[in-house]
Design an enzyme around this catalytic site. Sequence first.
Site, PDB file in Angstrom:
ATOM      1  N   PRO A   1       2.119   4.993   1.253  1.00 43.54           N
ATOM      2  CA  PRO A   1       2.386   5.501   2.600  1.00 43.54           C
ATOM      3  C   PRO A   1       1.142   6.139   3.216  1.00 43.54           C
ATOM      4  O   PRO A   1       0.246   6.610   2.512  1.00 43.54           O
ATOM      5  CB  PRO A   1       3.487   6.542   2.368  1.00 43.54           C
ATOM      6  CG  PRO A   1       4.147   6.134   1.089  1.00 43.54           C
ATOM      7  CD  PRO A   1       3.041   5.561   0.253  1.00 43.54           C
TER       8      PRO A   1
ATOM      9  N   GLY B   1       0.811  -1.219   0.000  1.00 42.58           N
ATOM     10  CA  GLY B   1       0.000   0.000   0.000  1.00 42.58           C
ATOM     11  C   GLY B   1       0.839   1.261   0.000  1.00 42.58           C
ATOM     12  O   GLY B   1       2.026   1.241   0.343  1.00 42.58           O
TER      13      GLY B   1
ATOM     14  N   ARG C   1     -11.816  -4.077  38.165  1.00 39.38           N
ATOM     15  CA  ARG C   1     -12.236  -5.280  38.868  1.00 39.38           C
ATOM     16  C   ARG C   1     -13.537  -4.978  39.600  1.00 39.38           C
ATOM     17  O   ARG C   1     -13.868  -3.807  39.865  1.00 39.38           O
ATOM     18  CB  ARG C   1     -11.174  -5.704  39.884  1.00 39.38           C
ATOM     19  CG  ARG C   1      -9.927  -6.290  39.254  1.00 39.38           C
ATOM     20  CD  ARG C   1      -8.874  -6.610  40.302  1.00 39.38           C
ATOM     21  NE  ARG C   1      -9.283  -7.708  41.180  1.00 39.38           N
ATOM     22  CZ  ARG C   1      -8.541  -8.135  42.198  1.00 39.38           C
ATOM     23  NH1 ARG C   1      -7.382  -7.545  42.473  1.00 39.38           N
ATOM     24  NH2 ARG C   1      -8.963  -9.146  42.938  1.00 39.38           N
ATOM     25  N   HIS C   2     -14.265  -6.008  39.923  1.00 38.61           N
ATOM     26  CA  HIS C   2     -15.434  -5.851  40.785  1.00 38.61           C
ATOM     27  C   HIS C   2     -15.004  -5.201  42.103  1.00 38.61           C
ATOM     28  O   HIS C   2     -13.811  -5.205  42.457  1.00 38.61           O
ATOM     29  CB  HIS C   2     -16.038  -7.221  41.066  1.00 38.61           C
ATOM     30  CG  HIS C   2     -15.020  -8.195  41.586  1.00 38.61           C
ATOM     31  ND1 HIS C   2     -14.572  -8.207  42.901  1.00 38.61           N
ATOM     32  CD2 HIS C   2     -14.329  -9.179  40.942  1.00 38.61           C
ATOM     33  CE1 HIS C   2     -13.675  -9.150  43.060  1.00 38.61           C
ATOM     34  NE2 HIS C   2     -13.509  -9.764  41.878  1.00 38.61           N
TER      35      HIS C   2
ATOM     36  N   ASN D   1     -12.562 -11.895  48.854  1.00 33.42           N
ATOM     37  CA  ASN D   1     -11.327 -11.115  48.921  1.00 33.42           C
ATOM     38  C   ASN D   1     -10.911 -10.877  50.363  1.00 33.42           C
ATOM     39  O   ASN D   1      -9.740 -11.024  50.724  1.00 33.42           O
ATOM     40  CB  ASN D   1     -11.491  -9.764  48.215  1.00 33.42           C
ATOM     41  CG  ASN D   1     -11.646  -9.863  46.718  1.00 33.42           C
ATOM     42  OD1 ASN D   1     -12.338  -9.056  46.105  1.00 33.42           O
ATOM     43  ND2 ASN D   1     -11.008 -10.845  46.090  1.00 33.42           N
TER      44      ASN D   1
ATOM     45  N   GLY E   1     -11.564 -17.601  43.616  1.00 33.60           N
ATOM     46  CA  GLY E   1     -12.692 -18.177  42.890  1.00 33.60           C
ATOM     47  C   GLY E   1     -14.026 -17.833  43.519  1.00 33.60           C
ATOM     48  O   GLY E   1     -14.230 -16.790  44.127  1.00 33.60           O
TER      49      GLY E   1
ATOM     50  N   GLU F   1     -14.136 -15.170  35.908  1.00 36.76           N
ATOM     51  CA  GLU F   1     -12.791 -15.332  36.436  1.00 36.76           C
ATOM     52  C   GLU F   1     -12.200 -16.678  36.029  1.00 36.76           C
ATOM     53  O   GLU F   1     -12.917 -17.623  35.663  1.00 36.76           O
ATOM     54  CB  GLU F   1     -12.827 -15.199  37.968  1.00 36.76           C
ATOM     55  CG  GLU F   1     -11.488 -15.358  38.683  1.00 36.76           C
ATOM     56  CD  GLU F   1     -10.420 -14.348  38.261  1.00 36.76           C
ATOM     57  OE1 GLU F   1     -10.043 -14.342  37.068  1.00 36.76           O
ATOM     58  OE2 GLU F   1      -9.949 -13.586  39.126  1.00 36.76           O
TER      59      GLU F   1
ATOM     60  N   ARG G   1      17.069   1.798  -1.421  1.00 35.55           N
ATOM     61  CA  ARG G   1      15.807   1.213  -0.951  1.00 35.55           C
ATOM     62  C   ARG G   1      15.723  -0.267  -1.313  1.00 35.55           C
ATOM     63  O   ARG G   1      15.203  -1.073  -0.537  1.00 35.55           O
ATOM     64  CB  ARG G   1      14.618   1.996  -1.538  1.00 35.55           C
ATOM     65  CG  ARG G   1      14.461   3.370  -0.895  1.00 35.55           C
ATOM     66  CD  ARG G   1      13.182   4.055  -1.293  1.00 35.55           C
ATOM     67  NE  ARG G   1      13.243   4.556  -2.653  1.00 35.55           N
ATOM     68  CZ  ARG G   1      12.303   4.376  -3.571  1.00 35.55           C
ATOM     69  NH1 ARG G   1      11.222   3.661  -3.280  1.00 35.55           N
ATOM     70  NH2 ARG G   1      12.427   4.883  -4.778  1.00 35.55           N
TER      71      ARG G   1
ATOM     72  N   GLY H   1      -1.915   3.155   6.915  1.00 33.93           N
ATOM     73  CA  GLY H   1      -2.094   2.348   8.117  1.00 33.93           C
ATOM     74  C   GLY H   1      -1.452   0.984   8.067  1.00 33.93           C
ATOM     75  O   GLY H   1      -1.779   0.124   8.883  1.00 33.93           O
TER      76      GLY H   1
ATOM     77  N   HIS I   1     -12.607  -9.498  36.413  1.00 31.20           N
ATOM     78  CA  HIS I   1     -11.853 -10.137  37.485  1.00 31.20           C
ATOM     79  C   HIS I   1     -10.360  -9.987  37.229  1.00 31.20           C
ATOM     80  O   HIS I   1      -9.935  -9.660  36.128  1.00 31.20           O
ATOM     81  CB  HIS I   1     -12.239 -11.607  37.581  1.00 31.20           C
ATOM     82  CG  HIS I   1     -13.715 -11.825  37.667  1.00 31.20           C
ATOM     83  ND1 HIS I   1     -14.395 -11.936  38.855  1.00 31.20           N
ATOM     84  CD2 HIS I   1     -14.663 -11.921  36.686  1.00 31.20           C
ATOM     85  CE1 HIS I   1     -15.686 -12.098  38.616  1.00 31.20           C
ATOM     86  NE2 HIS I   1     -15.875 -12.093  37.304  1.00 31.20           N
TER      87      HIS I   1
ATOM     88  N   LYS J   1       3.403 -19.849  35.586  1.00 26.38           N
ATOM     89  CA  LYS J   1       2.050 -19.427  35.929  1.00 26.38           C
ATOM     90  C   LYS J   1       1.135 -19.344  34.718  1.00 26.38           C
ATOM     91  O   LYS J   1      -0.066 -19.617  34.812  1.00 26.38           O
ATOM     92  CB  LYS J   1       2.105 -18.082  36.656  1.00 26.38           C
ATOM     93  CG  LYS J   1       0.807 -17.696  37.338  1.00 26.38           C
ATOM     94  CD  LYS J   1       1.001 -16.446  38.179  1.00 26.38           C
ATOM     95  CE  LYS J   1      -0.291 -16.075  38.898  1.00 26.38           C
ATOM     96  NZ  LYS J   1      -0.124 -14.857  39.718  1.00 26.38           N
TER      97      LYS J   1
END
Length: 455
Positions: free
Chosen positions: A15, A13, A220-221, A227, A233, A291, A70, A18, A356, A320
């Site tokens: 210049p 495309g 977050r809630h 908590n 959970g 969650e 180029r 995007g 969550h 993790k």
Amino acid sequence: MTANVRLVCVMVGLPARGKTYIAQKIRRYLNWLGIQCELFNVGNYRRKIAGAHMSHAFFDIHNQEGLSQRREAAQYALRDMLRWFEEDEGTVAIYDATNSTTERRTWLHEELTKHDIQILFIESICQDESVILSNIRDVKLSSPDYQGVDPDTATKDFVARISHYEGFYETITEQDYSYIKLINVGSQYVINMIQGFLESKIVFYLMNLHIRPKRIWFSRHGESVFNVQDKIGGDADLSPRGLEYARLLPDLIAKNLGDRPLTVWTSSMKRTIQTAAHLPYPKKQWKALDELNTGVCDGMTYAEIAEKYPDDFAARDEDKFNYRYRGGESYRDLVLRLEPAIMELERQENILIIAHQATIRCMYGYFMNLNHEELPYVRIPLHTVIELKPAAYLCEEKHYKVQVDAVDTYRPRVHRAKSEKGINAGASGEIADAASPIWPLNPPVTPKRSQTSGQ
């Protein structure tokens, strides 16, 4: 997807259409999904060879020296890309340049097919002058080519640069190539010979990609009963402080939203629905925003998990992102579950997502281009709204704190010893770290992106 599939996305495309924005989005999306992807921008190679701050005359097709340099940049980018496939065993590469002639595309096609690499051409076409000028102002004038240059002077030079390309630009007509054309910022698509899993996935993503200014809020809630009890959970109700956060949240959103329309997304869980109860905006519940499923550990404290499932507790800290709770999910599973929500987010403009900790981490990681090692440790505090403004090359971020205390559920990364004694010591040490102090009331309004942060 077979392990040996290799694909190059070749951008096409003029210049200021995007292309680099689209290329960056594809790379971010694929890496988020765990598909190794790298971008090779020919402009960066050209600046190394010829320097930055080249006037528009450098791009004149009659400038033989400029044309040679180029072409050399294009060859270096291709060489490095092929090396990346061989040495790093990459899956998808993005070759970002104008590639605006049939001759250049034929050269790339021949060189890549020699190495048994599939090619998908992605052409961005735009005739809307307002969009082009906006792209020049917002993106191109901040590029290395125009650093320190007066904006008006830079704009005139870049418009002249575009005119040089227009003189020899050839849109894709090669019917034996796989390609997608994105016309006028996604108002129309032309698709040809799309084959295989990777090409289909990328095309589907591009058809959901809309280049419009947007703001996304994550919260977050409010603090939940679980908590407070340090349990994970469950489907607990909000605590009294969580209910107070829900009551004050509409004022914070209204103050910073202005007169823009807004839609609120929540999970299907009680604590997010209760948090959104006072917000006077259209609401939508997404099961996908629930969650992370903690399986047999649902409703347990981390201390209880460490005692009952010590091997699992240690394994999760080792990796993790990929660790899957027994009968539950991993962060990798959660990313795949959230993919439809991300697709829909790309189509929207102003969304408040109340969800969550792990869910927001995954979505935040997509927009902030975090790797899989960083993503599960992003700090997402309670009673804080995170605002993101995605742009071409970065994502602006602000934090807004509602002045209601809450526990801190963040668990830092722990590097464990290999021995049984070391694992047990690490577990007890981490539980001590995971105690629940009150989150500070006045974090910075515009913090830098956190590099480490926990479910």
